[in-house]
Design an enzyme around this catalytic site. Structure first.
Site, PDB file in Angstrom:
ATOM      1  N   ASP A  76       6.410  -9.993 -13.786  1.00 45.50           N
ATOM      2  CA  ASP A  76       6.776 -11.250 -14.437  1.00 45.50           C
ATOM      3  C   ASP A  76       8.195 -11.138 -14.998  1.00 45.50           C
ATOM      4  OD1 ASP A  76       5.954  -9.387 -16.360  1.00 45.50           O
ATOM      5  OD2 ASP A  76       5.276 -10.904 -17.759  1.00 45.50           O
TER       6      ASP A  76
ATOM      7  N   HIS B  71       2.027  -6.809  -7.369  1.00 45.49           N
ATOM      8  CA  HIS B  71       2.243  -8.148  -7.926  1.00 45.49           C
ATOM      9  C   HIS B  71       3.648  -8.236  -8.521  1.00 45.49           C
ATOM     10  CE1 HIS B  71       1.004 -11.899  -9.861  1.00 45.49           C
ATOM     11  NE2 HIS B  71       1.592 -11.470 -10.957  1.00 45.49           N
TER      12      HIS B  71
ATOM     13  N   ASP C 297      -4.584  -3.892  -2.433  1.00 48.31           N
ATOM     14  CA  ASP C 297      -3.123  -3.969  -2.318  1.00 48.31           C
ATOM     15  C   ASP C 297      -2.727  -5.377  -1.895  1.00 48.31           C
ATOM     16  OD1 ASP C 297      -0.460  -3.327  -2.250  1.00 48.31           O
ATOM     17  OD2 ASP C 297      -0.545  -2.466  -0.241  1.00 48.31           O
TER      18      ASP C 297
ATOM     19  N   GLU D  78      -0.394  -4.424 -10.129  1.00 52.48           N
ATOM     20  CA  GLU D  78       0.931  -4.818 -10.611  1.00 52.48           C
ATOM     21  C   GLU D  78       1.812  -3.573 -10.675  1.00 52.48           C
ATOM     22  OE1 GLU D  78       0.822  -7.690 -13.699  1.00 52.48           O
ATOM     23  OE2 GLU D  78       2.991  -7.941 -13.733  1.00 52.48           O
TER      24      GLU D  78
HETATM   25  O1  9MR Z   1      -0.762  -3.431 -19.202  1.00 54.34           O
HETATM   26  C1  9MR Z   1      -1.413  -4.464 -19.915  1.00 54.34           C
HETATM   27  C2  9MR Z   1      -2.868  -4.140 -20.038  1.00 54.34           C
HETATM   28  O2  9MR Z   1      -3.060  -2.979 -20.825  1.00 54.34           O
HETATM   29  C3  9MR Z   1      -3.614  -5.330 -20.641  1.00 54.34           C
HETATM   30  O3  9MR Z   1      -4.984  -5.058 -20.625  1.00 54.34           O
HETATM   31  C4  9MR Z   1      -3.302  -6.578 -19.830  1.00 54.34           C
HETATM   32  C5  9MR Z   1      -3.975  -7.821 -20.372  1.00 54.34           C
HETATM   33  O4  9MR Z   1      -3.450  -8.194 -21.596  1.00 54.34           O
HETATM   34  O5  9MR Z   1      -1.914  -6.809 -19.804  1.00 54.34           O
HETATM   35  C6  9MR Z   1      -1.209  -5.775 -19.205  1.00 54.34           C
HETATM   36  O6  9MR Z   1       0.133  -6.054 -19.299  1.00 54.34           O
HETATM   37  C7  9MR Z   1       0.666  -7.102 -18.553  1.00 54.34           C
HETATM   38  C8  9MR Z   1       1.414  -7.978 -19.524  1.00 54.34           C
HETATM   39  O7  9MR Z   1       0.508  -8.624 -20.365  1.00 54.34           O
HETATM   40  C9  9MR Z   1       2.340  -8.967 -18.833  1.00 54.34           C
HETATM   41  N1  9MR Z   1       3.197  -8.311 -17.902  1.00 54.34           N
HETATM   42  C10 9MR Z   1       2.463  -7.556 -16.888  1.00 54.34           C
HETATM   43  C11 9MR Z   1       1.629  -6.482 -17.544  1.00 54.34           C
HETATM   44  C12 9MR Z   1       0.931  -5.600 -16.514  1.00 54.34           C
HETATM   45  O8  9MR Z   1      -0.110  -6.224 -15.873  1.00 54.34           O
END
Ligand code: 9MR
Length: 864
Positions: free
Chosen positions: A351, A677, A727, A736
């Site tokens: 993102d 992602h 994947d 991601e």
């Molecule tokens: O890495 C984060 C994970 O520990 C959490 O459970 C999750 C849900 O809140 O979010 C992950 O972080 C994401 C972040 O919120 C937004 N950018 C991408 C991150 C990786 O998926």
């Protein structure tokens, strides 16, 4: 290999046909009423367009015509988001647990991918199916099965067809949404059942593989070299059923093999593994790639294609339209009356958000790669020197890994609340878009407004810790920056003490991840430890000693991560020289933590020290790796080989020795993750965009079904924990990429690179490397080798790594061979012994790109 859309599609067809056949065979015996009940029903109205476009709707910017059962629609160019142009049908009833099959035929005037959705048309748009069919000039049949997770009376089928630069035409026919489909079955390509580390085993390290088999008794195995010659053989050790994989497995142990080379394979139970190397430089490459990952994650700077080939792009989130820019970002919901210039930093993940807690831990882990190299006995700062990575700051004399970390630390400091404000010195928790953007979307194309989310104690302390570490590591290179970083860290520390309980919530406004954290004693402990290590001040020492975490065992199953940072404090207190009273106790805690992690790892037939409790968390690969960071630190502290062996065998899982036969690092191994992602490495959605760069880690299996994205929901129900991964670019919950996860990989890969048993500098071999002259496209280097000892040096070999963009053109007085960026000099001193006190001189002409030539700060020298 691109995503397996085609095989899945044809397999679905096959399954649907199989289901239909089974139904027909059973029909003779079945009651007519039952038949009628099971008959697939098509929920779509007028899917064959026999009645024009009755039942269908479009956004106002679309027009089209039906001809011979095909609806051709003109799509305008120049829209930003997929959902800026939609064709859809509403009011579809879905029943929880029922499986459906969406079928359609489509073609397009140009190669495009579109977004096909079955969803509820109300915020937050819960989705039952999300797919990205790739359309072309030829009509193609598409078919996607899914199982509804809830009862909906008002589902919507939507083809989102915007976000393309140029106008194009979509032609649709034969659209059906059929009930009674076979539930989708996840059948990933797991490759040979002999699962190996697909990259490399250390020549003098442990070498194990895992055979998936139902055989109960030991089976013979053979190891062959690249020429097919038998190198070793033996018998497997049956393990039986294994819970994380849901498989029955045997272990193959070929640790006794010391042959080196590439292209080895293992054969057992009629299967031959993917090839792998024994020995070699693979971990040196991985160490460079895992750190070079960060440059194209940078915000606020154009990515130079000459430096990161294939990844050049415009700067993101500068003040150039359509970006609104990060130069003067206001607080969300008018919560403050100032704006901040928060240009720069790294994008968090796939993102466009930038989050302080995650940025801080990532920068800290990168800095720890360097700090370990300074203090660990096998550490090698030379590999990390100026010129070692694919970044633009070559020639500034600063180790590249520190330059990269500074890019983020500068951003973290820019997130501080200005002096004079109520929360002065605290750090805003994060900055992100007003709403989630769609995929793909290059950073420079994001049109949304962005906002600062409120400050938090966790972010403030995270900044304090990372900036304090930067202050001590930059002191030899940039006194001004070092002082500025320390001031920011101390200001943040003071602000956190004044506001110790300002918690970031677990929910977030739209457009960004929450990174909620309401337990900050670990952040206090980490920040105090880093400030103590940098300043030696009593106040910080006292805080560390008084923290209830100081005597606690923080080496828990989940390892360290952005929400649990106490381990970072202990690792640094143990490794970085300091005079903390009772420091030995901290060392003992780290070693005990490593022992604990190794017990679990040693019991696993995958050498996987994680997940025995049946749960794989979001980003599990980084938990696996961060646990290995602890084990590696135990090796640095004790020199005991079981810790070194534990780290390198623990890497096997990440690099392919796992239930999916998949290497989770892009570009490494025969079968690797490559559709992480991401809004800009979105090759799966748009073939003109790249896959992620080599050295990108995928988050990996996530068994917490409640957190799953629509792709995971569709394919992964019932998965064994290790197999809860796909994947696919749509699977943000399992696939991601993030700055913190790659930092874990960077740490472990750098540790492994230092264990390769490769080049060590002979104690009496002194090397001086001079750049005698340079011009825009080349340089002239001279190397002087001196025997400073008392006995002759025989068979001298020198090795060094050229900065990217540099290569050897020709040499004199030695044989120079270049493999990748690694240069080896043989025939030194004419192949004769170099007598004590004598110096041998050779040189070469090198080619270079526009950046200045710099000498490597380390040249390995081996001699007999
Ligand atoms: O890495 C984060 C994970 O520990 C959490 O459970 C999750 C849900 O809140 O979010 C992950 O972080 C994401 C972040 O919120 C937004 N950018 C991408 C991150 C990786 O998926």
């Amino acid at each position: 290999m691109p995503r397996s859309a085609r095989p899945i599609r044809s397999r679905r067809r096959h399954l649907a046909l199989a289901a239909a056949t089974a139904f027909a065979l059973g029909a003779a015996a079945a009651a007519p009423a039952a038949q009628a009940q099971d008959e697939p029903t098509d929920l779509i109205t007028n899917g064959d367009f026999a009645n024009g476009t009755t039942g269908w709707w479009t956004t106002a910017n679309l027009s089209g015509a039906v001809d011979a059962g095909e609806w051709c629609i003109d799509v305008p160019g120049g829209t930003a988001n997929a959902w800026d142009a939609i064709v859809g049908q509403d009011g579809l009833p879905l029943a929880a647990g029922e499986s459906y099959e969406l079928q359609f035929t489509a073609r397009a005037s140009t190669d495009v991918s579109v977004r096909a959705l079955v969803q509820r048309p109300v915020d937050p748009w819960p989705t039952a199916l999300e797919e990205f069919p790739a359309l072309g000039a030829e009509s193609q049949d598409f078919s996607y099965a899914f199982t509804a997770g809830a009862d909906w009376t008002d589902a919507q089928l939507a083809f989102q067809i915007g976000r393309h630069a140029d106008p194009w035409q979509l032609c649709l026919s034969e659209v059906k949404l059929l009930t009674g489909a076979e539930p989708p079955v996840y059948e990933p390509d797991t490759g040979p059942r002999v699962r190996v580390n697909q990259v490399a085993y250390l020549q003098d390290g442990p070498k194990r593989a895992t055979l998936v088999t139902d055989a109960e008794d030991a089976l013979p195995w053979q190891l062959h070299d690249a020429d097919g010659a038998l190198v070793a053989e033996g018998d497997t050790a049956p393990h039986g059923a294994e819970s994380t994989s849901g498989e029955s497995v045997h272990v193959i142990d070929f640790s006794g093999v010391t042959a080196a080379g590439e292209g080895f394979t293992l054969t057992a139970d009629g299967e031959t593994s993917y090839p792998f190397a024994i020995g070699g430089d693979a971990y040196r490459d991985l160490a460079v790639d895992a750190i070079s990952f960060y440059y194209p994650q940078r915000s606020g700077i154009a990515i130079d294609d000459a430096i990161a080939p294939g990844y050049g792009r415009e700067a993101g989130h500068t003040d150039t339209a359509p970006n609104q820019g990060d130069g003067a970002v206001p607080c969300y919901a008018d919560a403050c009356d100032y704006t901040l210039d928060v240009t720069g930093g790294w994008y968090d993940a796939g993102d466009h958000g930038k989050y302080v807690v995650n940025g801080g831990i990532s920068a800290a882990q990168l800095m720890s790669v360097y700090e370990r190299a300074l203090h660990a006995p096998t550490g090698d700062t030379g590999r990390l020197a100026d010129g070692s990575m694919r970044i633009p700051e070559h020639g500034d004399g600063v180790p590249d890994v520190l330059d990269e970390a500074r890019w983020e630390v500068e951003f973290l400091m820019s997130m501080q609340v200005p002096a004079g404000e109520e929360l002065a010195g605290m750090a805003h928790h994060k900055i992100h878009d007003e709403h989630w953007t769609g995929l793909p979307l290059l950073p420079a194309d994001d049109p949304q407004a962005r906002f600062l989310q409120p400050p938090s104690t966790a972010a403030t302390l995270n900044l304090a810790a990372a900036a304090a570490q930067a202050a001590r590591l930059f002191a030899p290179y940039d006194a001004d920056f070092s002082a500025r970083a320390l001031e920011a860290a101390e200001t943040a520390w003071g602000a956190a003490l004044a506001h110790p309980d300002v918690y970031a919530p677990d929910t977030s406004p739209d457009g960004g991840g929450p990174y909620g954290d309401s337990k900050v004693e670990d952040e206090f402990y980490w920040a105090a430890a880093e400030l103590f290590l940098t300043t030696g001040e009593k106040a910080y020492e006292d805080f560390v000693l008084d923290s209830k975490l100081h005597d606690a065992d923080v080496f828990t199953a989940g390892g360290f991560w952005w929400g649990e940072v106490a381990q970072l404090a202990k690792l640094d207190l143990a490794l970085v020289p300091n005079a903390l009273p009772g420091r030995d106790e901290v060392v003992a805690q780290v070693v005990a933590g490593a022992d604990h992690y190794l017990v679990e790892q040693d019991a696993s037939p995958w050498d996987l020290g994680y997940g025995a409790n049946g749960t794989f968390d979001w980003g599990s690969n980084s938990v696996v790796l961060n646990r290995l960071v602890v084990v590696g630190t135990a090796f640095d502290l004790t020199g005991e080989s079981q810790y070194r062996d534990g780290v390198v065998s623990g890497l096997d899982y990440i690099l392919g020795r796992n239930a999916l036969g998949n290497s989770y690092v892009t570009g490494y191994g025969s079968h690797f993750s490559q559709n992480q992602h991401s809004r800009w490495y979105a090759n799966q959605l748009d073939p003109t965009l790249p896959n992620p760069p080599a050295g990108t880690l995928s988050g990996g299996p996530n068994s917490a079904a409640g957190t799953w994205d629509p792709v995971a929901q569709r394919w992964l129900p019932g998965c064994a924990p290790q197999r809860c991964y796909i994947d696919d670019i749509g699977s943000w919950a399992t696939n991601e990429l993030t700055v913190n996860w790659n930092a874990s990989l960077a740490q472990v890969a750098n540790f492994a690179a230092d264990q390769s048993g490769g080049v060590r500098t002979a104690p009496s071999c002194e090397v001086e490397y001079r750049i005698n002259g340079q011009w825009p496209s080349g340089f002239n280097a001279q190397i002087l080798v001196t025997n400073t000892g008392t006995t002759p040096l025989e068979d001298i070999t020198l090795t060094w790594t050229l900065p990217t963009g540099q290569s050897v053109v020709n040499s004199w007085s030695v044989q120079l061979d270049q493999d990748g960026q690694v240069v080896t000099a043989t025939d030194v001193a004419g192949g004769k012994a170099l007598k004590p006190g004598r110096t041998f001189t050779f040189g070469f002409i090198g080619a270079k790109d526009g950046r200045p030539a710099v000498a490597p700060s380390w040249v390995g020298c081996t001699a007999g």
